[in-house]
Design a protein around this motif. Structure first.
Motif, PDB file in Angstrom:
ATOM      1  N   UNK A 209       0.843  -1.196   0.000  1.00 55.50           N
ATOM      2  CA  UNK A 209       0.000   0.000   0.000  1.00 55.50           C
ATOM      3  C   UNK A 209       0.876   1.242   0.000  1.00 55.50           C
ATOM      4  N   UNK A 210       0.598   2.158  -0.916  1.00 53.55           N
ATOM      5  CA  UNK A 210       1.282   3.454  -0.976  1.00 53.55           C
ATOM      6  C   UNK A 210       0.290   4.535  -0.561  1.00 53.55           C
ATOM      7  N   UNK A 211       0.596   5.240   0.524  1.00 50.62           N
ATOM      8  CA  UNK A 211      -0.191   6.404   0.916  1.00 50.62           C
ATOM      9  C   UNK A 211       0.752   7.595   0.887  1.00 50.62           C
ATOM     10  N   UNK A 212       0.727   8.361  -0.193  1.00 54.04           N
ATOM     11  CA  UNK A 212       1.753   9.381  -0.409  1.00 54.04           C
ATOM     12  C   UNK A 212       1.262  10.797  -0.127  1.00 54.04           C
ATOM     13  N   UNK A 213      -0.039  10.965   0.105  1.00 54.39           N
ATOM     14  CA  UNK A 213      -0.565  12.284   0.407  1.00 54.39           C
ATOM     15  C   UNK A 213      -0.529  12.572   1.896  1.00 54.39           C
ATOM     16  N   UNK A 214      -0.740  13.813   2.240  1.00 58.04           N
ATOM     17  CA  UNK A 214      -0.836  14.248   3.641  1.00 58.04           C
ATOM     18  C   UNK A 214      -1.438  15.643   3.646  1.00 58.04           C
ATOM     19  N   UNK A 215      -2.015  16.023   4.762  1.00 60.39           N
ATOM     20  CA  UNK A 215      -2.688  17.319   4.839  1.00 60.39           C
ATOM     21  C   UNK A 215      -1.711  18.484   4.732  1.00 60.39           C
ATOM     22  N   UNK A 216      -0.455  18.285   5.122  1.00 64.47           N
ATOM     23  CA  UNK A 216       0.570  19.326   5.023  1.00 64.47           C
ATOM     24  C   UNK A 216       1.585  18.930   3.956  1.00 64.47           C
ATOM     25  N   UNK A 217       2.060  19.887   3.202  1.00 61.31           N
ATOM     26  CA  UNK A 217       3.121  19.614   2.230  1.00 61.31           C
ATOM     27  C   UNK A 217       4.386  19.119   2.927  1.00 61.31           C
ATOM     28  N   UNK A 218       4.640  19.615   4.135  1.00 61.98           N
ATOM     29  CA  UNK A 218       5.866  19.250   4.857  1.00 61.98           C
ATOM     30  C   UNK A 218       5.812  17.842   5.449  1.00 61.98           C
ATOM     31  N   UNK A 219       4.674  17.169   5.318  1.00 59.60           N
ATOM     32  CA  UNK A 219       4.589  15.775   5.759  1.00 59.60           C
ATOM     33  C   UNK A 219       4.804  14.790   4.603  1.00 59.60           C
ATOM     34  N   UNK A 220       4.924  15.327   3.390  1.00 54.79           N
ATOM     35  CA  UNK A 220       4.994  14.456   2.211  1.00 54.79           C
ATOM     36  C   UNK A 220       6.435  14.195   1.808  1.00 54.79           C
ATOM     37  N   UNK A 247      -8.506  14.606  -2.295  1.00 53.89           N
ATOM     38  CA  UNK A 247      -7.509  15.680  -2.407  1.00 53.89           C
ATOM     39  C   UNK A 247      -6.120  15.150  -2.764  1.00 53.89           C
ATOM     40  N   UNK A 248      -5.935  13.837  -2.633  1.00 57.81           N
ATOM     41  CA  UNK A 248      -4.643  13.235  -2.957  1.00 57.81           C
ATOM     42  C   UNK A 248      -4.523  12.836  -4.423  1.00 57.81           C
ATOM     43  N   UNK A 249      -5.603  12.935  -5.189  1.00 59.17           N
ATOM     44  CA  UNK A 249      -5.581  12.482  -6.585  1.00 59.17           C
ATOM     45  C   UNK A 249      -4.486  13.175  -7.392  1.00 59.17           C
ATOM     46  N   UNK A 250      -4.361  14.515  -7.374  1.00 64.28           N
ATOM     47  CA  UNK A 250      -3.289  15.140  -8.169  1.00 64.28           C
ATOM     48  C   UNK A 250      -1.894  14.767  -7.686  1.00 64.28           C
ATOM     49  N   UNK A 251      -1.741  14.520  -6.395  1.00 65.08           N
ATOM     50  CA  UNK A 251      -0.437  14.114  -5.863  1.00 65.08           C
ATOM     51  C   UNK A 251      -0.051  12.754  -6.422  1.00 65.08           C
ATOM     52  N   UNK A 252      -1.013  11.836  -6.447  1.00 64.11           N
ATOM     53  CA  UNK A 252      -0.752  10.495  -6.976  1.00 64.11           C
ATOM     54  C   UNK A 252      -0.514  10.558  -8.481  1.00 64.11           C
ATOM     55  N   UNK A 253      -1.277  11.368  -9.189  1.00 59.00           N
ATOM     56  CA  UNK A 253      -1.088  11.482 -10.637  1.00 59.00           C
ATOM     57  C   UNK A 253       0.317  11.994 -10.968  1.00 59.00           C
ATOM     58  N   UNK A 254       0.806  12.944 -10.181  1.00 62.46           N
ATOM     59  CA  UNK A 254       2.156  13.464 -10.401  1.00 62.46           C
ATOM     60  C   UNK A 254       3.202  12.384 -10.169  1.00 62.46           C
ATOM     61  N   UNK A 255       2.981  11.554  -9.155  1.00 65.84           N
ATOM     62  CA  UNK A 255       3.911  10.455  -8.878  1.00 65.84           C
ATOM     63  C   UNK A 255       3.876   9.426  -9.998  1.00 65.84           C
ATOM     64  N   UNK A 256       2.684   9.055 -10.429  1.00 66.00           N
ATOM     65  CA  UNK A 256       2.543   8.058 -11.496  1.00 66.00           C
ATOM     66  C   UNK A 256       3.237   8.506 -12.773  1.00 66.00           C
ATOM     67  N   UNK A 257       3.165   9.794 -13.070  1.00 62.18           N
ATOM     68  CA  UNK A 257       3.775  10.312 -14.292  1.00 62.18           C
ATOM     69  C   UNK A 257       5.285  10.088 -14.320  1.00 62.18           C
ATOM     70  N   UNK A 258       5.889   9.871 -13.149  1.00 60.95           N
ATOM     71  CA  UNK A 258       7.337   9.689 -13.064  1.00 60.95           C
ATOM     72  C   UNK A 258       7.752   8.226 -12.927  1.00 60.95           C
ATOM     73  N   UNK A 259       6.779   7.318 -13.021  1.00 62.82           N
ATOM     74  CA  UNK A 259       7.070   5.895 -12.882  1.00 62.82           C
ATOM     75  C   UNK A 259       7.314   5.232 -14.229  1.00 62.82           C
ATOM     76  N   UNK A 260       8.287   4.338 -14.277  1.00 60.63           N
ATOM     77  CA  UNK A 260       8.502   3.519 -15.467  1.00 60.63           C
ATOM     78  C   UNK A 260       7.423   2.448 -15.585  1.00 60.63           C
ATOM     79  N   UNK A 261       6.903   1.985 -14.437  1.00 65.01           N
ATOM     80  CA  UNK A 261       5.980   0.852 -14.415  1.00 65.01           C
ATOM     81  C   UNK A 261       4.523   1.285 -14.242  1.00 65.01           C
ATOM     82  N   UNK A 262       4.215   2.519 -14.594  1.00 63.32           N
ATOM     83  CA  UNK A 262       2.848   3.010 -14.352  1.00 63.32           C
ATOM     84  C   UNK A 262       1.784   2.265 -15.143  1.00 63.32           C
TER      85      UNK A 262
END
Length: 399
Positions: A209-220, A247-262
């Motif tokens: 499980x990947x949970x990459x979002x957080x309510x604060x930018x400084x927690x990510x 609210x985490x959807x754009x954060x995950x989309x940005x991460x996926x865009x940088x994956x080779x295995x997306x």
């Protein structure tokens, strides 16, 4: 002192609510015949509605029909008609403090905002949060709750079995359906396009499980770092599933865009698609959780998931994942823990607390736990030393 009716109040965030579950169990153990009610935010009720240590879950719609001051007054009036013997406030904000102060209970104890405490029977400082300088806060929030109850009520027994969440039956059924759908879709995709890397078998891969979002930018943690971890895991024979709220959807989309295995059939996306209760059911089927300091991290702990996490702005002693199997990484930045939502520093120093936690070190912890627990689903693992005092402190790795 005996009590026939006890009301516990916590209407704040996901993590705050789950961190009171050891206190609920302790109250039940010490007052087995009392009717224990819990008041929480309507949006979070599924996290505690089925908790076996309470008799009822009361809700307040603090972002909806009970948002205004007038609605809050009317809500308090309804509570007064219940004539509780004891009310315990476990969050020091204005709403919780006002409800406690004016609910009409015989005894009113707990944390209070200035001005409300004069209407309590007894107030106590929250030594994990608002009432203690960050550099002096050395106790976990769970411990602070339990010690406050022990001092206030003279409890004979502290019954701390870690964070607990019972998943409602409908949510468990939905989690099972979604998981089976994921397994079938993966098998179909693999059958159509088999890989020659030696990792494909008829058995489903363990899911991280990947949970990459957080309510604060400084927690990510850095999104490119998460992407690298996901790629390594998929290439190494595991599957990954991204979670989080809308609210985490754009954060995950940005991460996926940088994956080779997306585009891999072993990369799954649940972000913004499921309720908190269904989220818990899906976590319970995962083998490990790689996460920021966030509410879902505490949900994962409640579902017995081995956790690897990275802490930036958050104070480690007070909010670490409450499980001895968890591994927490941090760096010795002089500004830690800042408690600031957005890092004010520039250049190389911007988000240094997270930048300086390298992928290689985090993956060491990930592989250690995967090897130790053999990639089993969390719900198949025993709870380790759940009733042993002090057994819930995670391992803290300072780099």
């Amino acid at each position: 002192m005996t009590y026939q009716s006890i009301l516990v109040i916590n209407t704040m965030h996901i993590g705050d609510l789950l961190l009171i579950t050891p206190a609920l169990r302790t109250l039940r153990t010490n007052f087995p015949d009392a009717k224990i009610s819990l008041l929480t935010d309507l949006a979070l009720a599924d996290l505690v509605r089925e908790n076996p240590c309470i008799d009822e879950c009361l809700t307040i719609d603090k972002h909806g029909r009970e948002k205004s001051l007038g609605a809050l007054v009317r809500f308090i009036r309804r509570l007064r008609s219940r004539h509780f013997d004891l009310v315990i406030n476990l969050h020091r904000n204005e709403r919780c403090s006002a409800i406690t102060a004016f609910c009409g209970a015989r005894e009113r104890i707990g944390y209070a905002q200035p001005g409300f405490g004069m209407f309590y029977t007894k107030t106590y400082p929250n030594l994990a949060m608002d009432d203690t300088p960050k550099e002096l806060a050395t106790k976990h929030q769970v411990t602070v709750h339990l010690e406050m109850l022990q001092q206030a009520l003279g409890l004979k027994t502290i019954d701390d079995r870690g964070l607990e969440m019972t998943i409602p039956a409908a949510a468990e059924q939905e989690a099972a359906r979604l998981w089976q759908q994921m397994v079938e879709e993966t098998a179909h995709a693999v059958a159509k396009n088999p890989r020659a890397d030696g990792h494909e078998t008829s058995a489903p891969r363990p899911v991280i499980a990947f949970n990459i979002g957080a309510s604060w930018a400084t927690k990510r943690w850095i999104d490119t770092y998460f992407a690298a971890c996901a790629d390594q895991l998929i290439e190494g024979g595991y599957a990954v599933a991204f979670f989080g709220g809308p609210t985490d959807v754009p954060i995950v989309e940005k991460c996926l865009a940088q994956m080779k295995e997306k585009q891999s059939p072993h990369c799954h996306i649940f972000t913004g698609k499921v309720s908190l209760a269904v989220l818990a059911g899906l976590f319970a089927r995962c083998a490990l959780m790689l996460t920021t300091d966030s509410g879902p991290m505490h949900i994962g702990v409640s579902q017995n998931v081995p956790v690897v996490t990275m802490f930036g702005a958050s104070p480690v002693p007070t909010f670490y994942p409450y499980d001895a199997r968890a591994i927490l990484y941090k760096t010795p930045e002089p500004c830690h823990p800042c408690g600031i939502h957005d890092c004010p520093k520039q250049g190389a120093d911007h988000m240094a607390c997270m930048k300086n936690i390298p992928v290689q070190k985090v993956m060491e912890g990930v592989h250690e736990l995967l090897e130790k627990y053999k990639g089993q689903a969390a719900r198949e693992l025993p709870r380790e030393n759940a009733d042993v005092k002090g057994s819930h402190r995670c391992r803290i790795v300072e780099l």
